[in-house]
Design a protein around this motif. Sequence first.
Motif, PDB file in Angstrom:
ATOM      1  N   UNK A  20      13.999  -2.963   6.960  1.00 44.90           N
ATOM      2  CA  UNK A  20      14.788  -4.115   7.386  1.00 44.90           C
ATOM      3  C   UNK A  20      13.848  -5.066   8.119  1.00 44.90           C
ATOM      4  N   UNK A  21      14.037  -6.371   7.913  1.00 45.00           N
ATOM      5  CA  UNK A  21      13.112  -7.344   8.494  1.00 45.00           C
ATOM      6  C   UNK A  21      13.286  -7.474  10.000  1.00 45.00           C
ATOM      7  N   UNK A  68       6.935  -8.483  -0.161  1.00 47.67           N
ATOM      8  CA  UNK A  68       6.590  -7.484   0.842  1.00 47.67           C
ATOM      9  C   UNK A  68       7.578  -6.307   0.805  1.00 47.67           C
ATOM     10  N   UNK A  69       8.848  -6.592   0.491  1.00 43.64           N
ATOM     11  CA  UNK A  69       9.819  -5.514   0.307  1.00 43.64           C
ATOM     12  C   UNK A  69       9.363  -4.584  -0.816  1.00 43.64           C
ATOM     13  N   UNK A  70       8.951  -5.169  -1.946  1.00 40.29           N
ATOM     14  CA  UNK A  70       8.527  -4.358  -3.096  1.00 40.29           C
ATOM     15  C   UNK A  70       7.281  -3.551  -2.734  1.00 40.29           C
ATOM     16  N   UNK A  93      15.665  -9.340  -2.335  1.00 44.40           N
ATOM     17  CA  UNK A  93      14.804  -8.228  -1.913  1.00 44.40           C
ATOM     18  C   UNK A  93      15.220  -6.938  -2.638  1.00 44.40           C
ATOM     19  N   UNK A  94      16.540  -6.768  -2.850  1.00 46.40           N
ATOM     20  CA  UNK A  94      17.002  -5.596  -3.609  1.00 46.40           C
ATOM     21  C   UNK A  94      16.439  -5.644  -5.028  1.00 46.40           C
ATOM     22  N   UNK A  95      16.498  -6.826  -5.634  1.00 45.37           N
ATOM     23  CA  UNK A  95      15.975  -6.977  -6.999  1.00 45.37           C
ATOM     24  C   UNK A  95      14.468  -6.703  -7.042  1.00 45.37           C
ATOM     25  N   UNK A 156      19.228 -18.970  -3.041  1.00 47.68           N
ATOM     26  CA  UNK A 156      18.578 -17.802  -3.655  1.00 47.68           C
ATOM     27  C   UNK A 156      19.621 -17.099  -4.510  1.00 47.68           C
ATOM     28  N   UNK A 157      19.309 -15.923  -5.013  1.00 46.47           N
ATOM     29  CA  UNK A 157      20.134 -15.332  -6.069  1.00 46.47           C
ATOM     30  C   UNK A 157      21.574 -15.058  -5.623  1.00 46.47           C
TER      31      UNK A 157
END
Lengths: 382, 198
Positions: A20-21, A68-70, A93-95, A156-157
């Motif tokens: 989590x950020x 950075x999440x990936x 970020x989930x994607x 965003x998405x």
Amino acid sequence: MTAERERRRTEEPWRVGVLFSCSGPLALIEQTQLKGTLLAIDEINEAGGIDGREVVPVIYDPGSDDASFAAHAQRLMLDDQVSCIFGCYASSSRKAVLPVVERLDGLLWYPTLYEGFENSANVVYTGAAPNQNSLALCDYLLGRHGQRFFFVGSDYVYPRESNRVMRAFIETGGGEVVGEAYVPLNATRHDFVPIVRQLRQAAPDIVFSTVVGQATTFFYQCFAEAGLDSATMPIASLTTSETEVRAMGHDVARGHLTAASYFQGVAGSSNSDFLARFRKRFGDREPANMCAEAAYFQMHLFSRALAAAGTMESDVLRTCLADLELEAPQGPVRMASGSGHARLWTRIGRVDDAGEFEIIAEAGGPTPADPYLVSHGRNPTA
Amino acid sequence: MAATRPPDLLPRELARLRVVVAVPPDEAMREAIRELQRTRAELHHVWPMPARLPADADVLVCSYEERLAERLPWTIGRPSAALVVLLPPGRPVDYRRLRDTAPHAVAARPLPPGALTAALVTGHSAFRYEQRLHQRIDGLDETVKALRSIERAKALLMERRQMSEEEAWRHMRDMAMRLRVPVAKVAATLVDSAPLLK
């Protein structure tokens, strides 16, 4: 196996990844998810761990950045050797994490409402899908506040996809969308000046907001400063929670609406216990919200599944998770049998004078998720 | 942060795998099999190669031969196990046939230490990934089919019963609730019985 190896193995902690950020535009809300996660881990460990073994989080700060999440998901699975990652707020970020957990057969535990149209065997979805929040919000608004909607979202998405779904709900229900505007994810106060001008001009009955993160505060504040009134033009949102309300101020938030599975005002001992522990751990002034609650109960779901599985292998955990029931702060929730989605509660809250959400509509029980809206006539893909 | 611990060199899932090895048992191969035994996988060695390889394995380790595909307990494209093919020493290989047998991993005999375990671990991981993708695609196909049925049934009701879109939808939803079946099932039945609705 030697006795020594057996002993080491049975005392070895269960390591889990947490993403989590703590910085960037989404830190405000993602920090509440981190708190929900850590509170649940503390409770599990205080109760003796799982099978006598402690749960130990490996925590990284992806800084509200999808790449950075990936990268951190990959590091967690390859270097830290965890198979379960608890994290992500933004759908983008989930994607970004999805291909990593899918190829390496991990499980991403995702405690955030999202836009649906996804069903990965490697994700456990514990936030609301559109049929569990937007559909109810749309019905409520069309029945009481009018027909003319204006969409404002972060670019965003999630907002774009969510608005596509919402537009279909509204149009089939006899309403219309009179405007649609997007601001950058890291929008400043300045970005909302032209938006508020458009709102004044279009004079919609309802503003549907999918503005997320820090920008939420700026939007509601600009709205109030321009003299727009929640009594005649409420902002309805799926993301504005107690945390954002506290950041923007009660006076600014008063009268605006949010649809969510959880508000602090949910009745029942499960919620009052949760709130008491949350405040004890993080301070009296720290609000809980839908995201903290989902992050909290999903860790307890994980703990139940792990106790049954006895292993962190995703295949086994997935099997043990099917049909699992839990008394969450929002009320009883239950995992589906053939997918990683959960039955969740649907509620609508309106901000009162004290900055709390007064629950003004509530479903009679938890609703199964329908991520592709198959069982909903108002299907946006049709 | 967690304390460091010795790295796990062998993936945990190995201990749950049933591995069938259909390879001539020369001395080098016996050594490779002893190495596999240390992974705690359940091992079965069969030789000569049976006409039909067993269908209950998680991993099949097979010696390459031209007609290997015919011995597999599946048709190419939907494997029920990971396939690891070992190339025999000193014999020409038909690479087109090898490719079309669709192995998940390939190694050449004589096997250097560790090579069989490496092929087994990577092959099984690739197979499981392929399987999860297949499951996801099957799920999507079902979803698209359900959406299509619902749209067709709605159109039928609107045309033949003069219902509005919303009425047609409610009609199907109410029927689904009464019968306790998914709306998609009601819709598919309506579409199938369309000739009777005339």
